[in-house]
Design a protein around this motif. Structure first.
Motif: not given
Length: 590
Positions: A352-360, A411-422, A580-582
Motif C-alpha cells: 500500500d506504499f507508493e512512490v510519487y515523483y516531483q520534477p526538478i 526508485v532504482i527499478t523505475q529509473q532503469k525502466h525510464w532509461s530503457q524507454s529512452g 510514476a505513470s503521470e
C-alpha cells in the motif's frame, strides 16, 4: 634453404612460443598468488578462527592452520577436494553436507550468512561450531569464504553443568536468558526492601564497521576483552551479562537515585578507555550506554530490558554524550499511534506504499533535469497520506528502515525502466534520514541494489537534511565519502535552517545544496533575501556545488532565481508530486 637451417628456425620459433606460453602462465599464476596473499592479509585478524576459501566448484583454494586441524585437511594442497565429507546439523533439522547448506542458504540470503550452534561431523569426529559464510567482501573472484568458530569446549561445559543456554559461548558471561531470570528475582527482592535497581546496557560504537573492516577475529577478541573488563570491575552488588551482538548488560543491585547510575556509567566509560589502551594500543573503543531504573522504568525483566535498549538506541544518535537515561515520555506510544504503526507494518506487506515523483527543472534549459522521489501511503480509510503524517512514527518504531528499503528498490527499478524507454540522464533524488545513514549501513544496501539491477549510481542523488547532517559531521563525512566513491550524488536538503558553517561545507563531499523554501518565500520582493540567496549561490559555485531552490510556486520567484544564477528548482509551479505513470507523461512533453 637447407634442412639444418629450417630445423634451426623451427627450434627458435618453438622456443619463442614456449617463452610466450610460460610468460602468460606465470602471469596468471602470479596474479592468483597475489590474490591469495591479499586475501590472507585481510584474514590476518582471524588468528584463532578456522578460515577456508572454496572455489565456486567447492575445491579448496586456501585454509589456515586452525582450519586444517579442525577440518582434517592435512596434507593440504591448492585445488584439492576435502577427503572426508563435512556434515552439518542446524537446530533440529536433518543432517546435510556443508556444500548443500551453502547452496541452499546462498539462494535466499545475500552477503554474509551466519549459522549459530551447529553440530559438524567429519568422519567419527563431532564438533560444535558457529559458521560464517561470505560471498561479498573478499578479493578473490568467484570464491566462498567460510569461518568456523569451534565452540565444542563451551558446549561440553554447558551440557555437563546442566545450564544449557545460560552461558554465552564466546565470552563465558551469563547470557540474556540468565539475565531475564536474575532480573526478575532481583525485582522481587527490591520490592520487598523498597530498593532501586539500575540496568546499564553498553553497546560498542561502530561495531559493524569494525567487523567489516578488521574481520570477525578482531571483533570477537574485542567482545572477549570487554567481558574480561566487566569481570575485573571491583564494584560490590553488581553483575554482568552478554545480551546479543555487541550489547552487554551491567546490573547495579542497590542504587539510591539515577544520578548515581549516571556517575557509575561515566566511571566505567573512563576505565574502559584505560583498559583497552593497556591491553591493545590499536583498539580505540568507545561505547554508547542506555540506563533504566527499577521501578521507574519497568517492573519486570522484559520491560526493563526493552526500555534500556530504547535508551541505548537514543544514545547512539546523540553526539553530545554517550550516556542516555530512558525517557518514558519520549518513548511512550499512544494507543492510536500503536494502531497506526501496526497498520503501517501491514501496508508494507500488502503493497500500500507508493512512490510519487516531483520534477526538478534546469533553470538554464528549462528542461526536466530529474525528480525527487516522495513516498505516499495509500491508507484504506484516510486516503493518500504524505510523509509528515506517518514518518515520525516510522522512525520511532524502526519501520523507517523498511520504508527506506522499499523506496530505494522502487526508485532504482523505475529509473532503469525510464532509461530503457529512452528517457536518459534522469537523476532521481531520494530523502534519507540520519538513522538510515549512520545506523543501518546504507552503502552496502545501495551497492547490492545497483549490482542487482545493473544501473549507474550517478543517476541517483541522496538528500539528507542539513540539521541531520550537522548532528555528527564526522560520521556524516565518513558515510558520504563511501557513497561518493560508489558514484552516488549527495545533497544537503533544507539548507539555510540547519546551522552549517563554510568549513563544514568544504569538508562534506556534497554535490548539491537544496535551499529551504523559508528563504525563498519572498525572494522576488525582499532585497535582503535576494542578497542572502545570491551569497549562497556564489559560495556554493566556488566550492563546485550546485544549487536547487525548493517550494517554488510563482512565476516571479522563478524569474528571480534565474537572474540570481540558481541552477535548478522544484515546486508546484512546475508540477505537484505525481505517480510514476503521470510523471512519465511530463517526460514525454519535456
Amino acid at each position: 634453404m637447407d634442412l639444418l637451417t629450417i630445423i634451426g628456425l623451427l627450434a627458435v620459433l618453438a622456443a619463442a612460443v614456449l617463452l610466450i606460453w610460460m610468460k602468460r602462465y606465470y602471469a596468471v599464476e602470479t596474479e592468483r598468488l597475489r590474490e591469495e596473499v591479499k586475501l590472507f592479509k585481510n584474514t590476518n585478524e582471524y588468528q584463532h578462527e578456522s578460515v577456508v576459501v572454496f572455489s565456486e566448484n567447492f575445491t579448496l583454494l586456501s585454509a589456515n592452520r586452525a582450519a586444517r586441524k579442525l577440518l582434517q585437511l592435512e596434507p593440504f594442497t591448492v585445488d584439492m577436494t576435502p577427503e572426508k565429507e563435512i556434515f552439518l546439523q542446524v537446530g533440529h533439522s536433518d543432517q546435510m553436507s556443508l556444500f548443500d547448506i551453502i547452496k541452499k542458504q546462498s539462494a535466499t540470503t545475500k552477503g554474509t550468512i551466519r549459522l549459530d550452534k551447529v553440530w559438524m561431523t567429519i568422519g567419527d569426529k563431532k564438533s560444535y561450531i558457529n559458521l560464517f559464510i561470505d560471498h561479498s567482501k573478499w578479493n578473490m573472484k568467484n570464491s566462498i569464504v567460510c569461518v568456523f568458530q569451534d565452540e565444542s569446549s563451551e558446549a561440553k561445559k554447558e551440557v555437563g553443568s546442566g545450564q544449557s543456554g545460560e552461558i554465552d559461548f564466546l565470552t563465558n558471561l551469563p547470557s540474556q536468558f540468565k539475565a531475564n531470570s536474575d532480573i526478575n528475582q532481583l525485582v522481587v527482592g527490591a520490592q520487598k526492601d523498597s530498593n532501586q535497581l539500575a540496568l546499564l546496557i553498553f553497546g560498542i560504537k561502530d561495531f559493524d564497521k569494525m567487523k567489516a573492516t578488521f574481520g570477525l577475529g578482531y571483533t570477537n577478541n574485542l567482545l572477549k576483552k570487554f567481558a574480561e573488563f566487566l569481570n575485573d570491575l571491583d564494584y560490590k552488588d553488581t553483575s554482568s551479562y552478554r545480551l546479543d551482538c555487541d550489547n552487554f548488560l551491567f546490573i547495579i543491585k542497590d542504587i539510591e537515585r539515577e544520578e548515581k547510575a549516571v556517575d557509575r556509567a561515566l566511571a566505567i566509560n573512563k576505565k574502559i578507555s584505560i583498559f583497552f589502551k593497556l591491553k591493545n594500543k590499536n583498539m580505540n573503543v568507545s561505547f554508547s550506554t542506555g540506563i533504566v531504573l527499577f521501578p521507574d522504568h519497568g517492573r519486570n525483566a522484559s520491560k526493563l530490558i526493552d526500555s534500556a535498549y530504547a535508551a541505548l538506541e537514543e544514545s547512539k544518535l546523540k553526539t553530545d554524550g554517550q550516556i542516555k537515561i530512558y525517557n518514558k515520555k519520549a518513548n511512550h506510544i499512544k494507543k492510536e499511534e500503536k494502531i497506526m504503526i501496526d497498520e503501517m507494518r501491514e501496508a508494507l506487506e500488502s503493497g500500500d506504499f507508493e512512490v510519487y515523483y516531483q520534477p526538478i527543472i534546469d533553470l538554464r534549459s528549462t528542461d526536466i533535469y530529474g525528480a525527487e522521489a516522495l513516498v505516499r501511503w495509500n491508507h484504506p480509510i484516510l486516503g493518500i497520506l504524505t510523509p509528515d503524517k506517518f514518518i515520525g512514527l516510522a522512525e520511532l518504531s524502526g519501520l523507517i528502515v523498511d520504508i527506506g528499503e522499499f523506496v530505494l528498490s522502487e526508485v532504482i527499478t523505475q529509473q532503469k525502466h525510464w532509461s530503457q524507454s529512452g528517457f536518459n540522464n534522469i537523476e532521481i533524488s531520494i530523502n534519507i534520514s540520519a538513522r538510515e545513514l549512520l545506523v543501518y549501513q546504507l552503502g552496502d544496501k545501495l551497492e547490492q541494489l545497483f549490482l542487482e539491477h545493473k544501473v549507474d549510481p550517478s543517476f541517483f542523488n541522496l538528500d539528507m537534511s542539513e540539521s541531520d547532517a550537522m548532528e555528527d559531521t564526522i560520521k556524516t563525512d565518513y558515510e558520504f565519502s563511501i557513497l561518493k566513491k560508489m558514484g552516488v550524488h549527495l545533497s544537503l536538503d533544507h539548507f539555510g535552517v540547519g546551522g552549517s558553517s563554510i568549513e563544514q561545507l568544504q569538508k562534506l563531499p556534497i554535490h548539491t545544496l537544496k535551499v529551504d523554501r523559508s528563504l525563498l518565500k519572498d525572494i522576488d520582493t525582499d532585497p535582503n533575501h535576494q542578497e542572502t540567496f545570491k551569497a549562497i549561490v556564489v559560495l556554493a559555485h566556488a566550492l563546485g556545488i550546485d544549487v536547487v531552490a525548493e517550494g517554488i510556486e510563482r512565476n516571479e520567484q522563478y524569474a528571480t532565481l534565474q537572474k540570481l544564477g540558481c541552477d535548478r528548482a522544484q515546486g508546484y509551479i512546475f508540477s505537484r508530486p505525481e505517480p510514476a505513470s503521470e510523471f512519465q507523461k511530463l517526460l514525454k512533453k519535456s
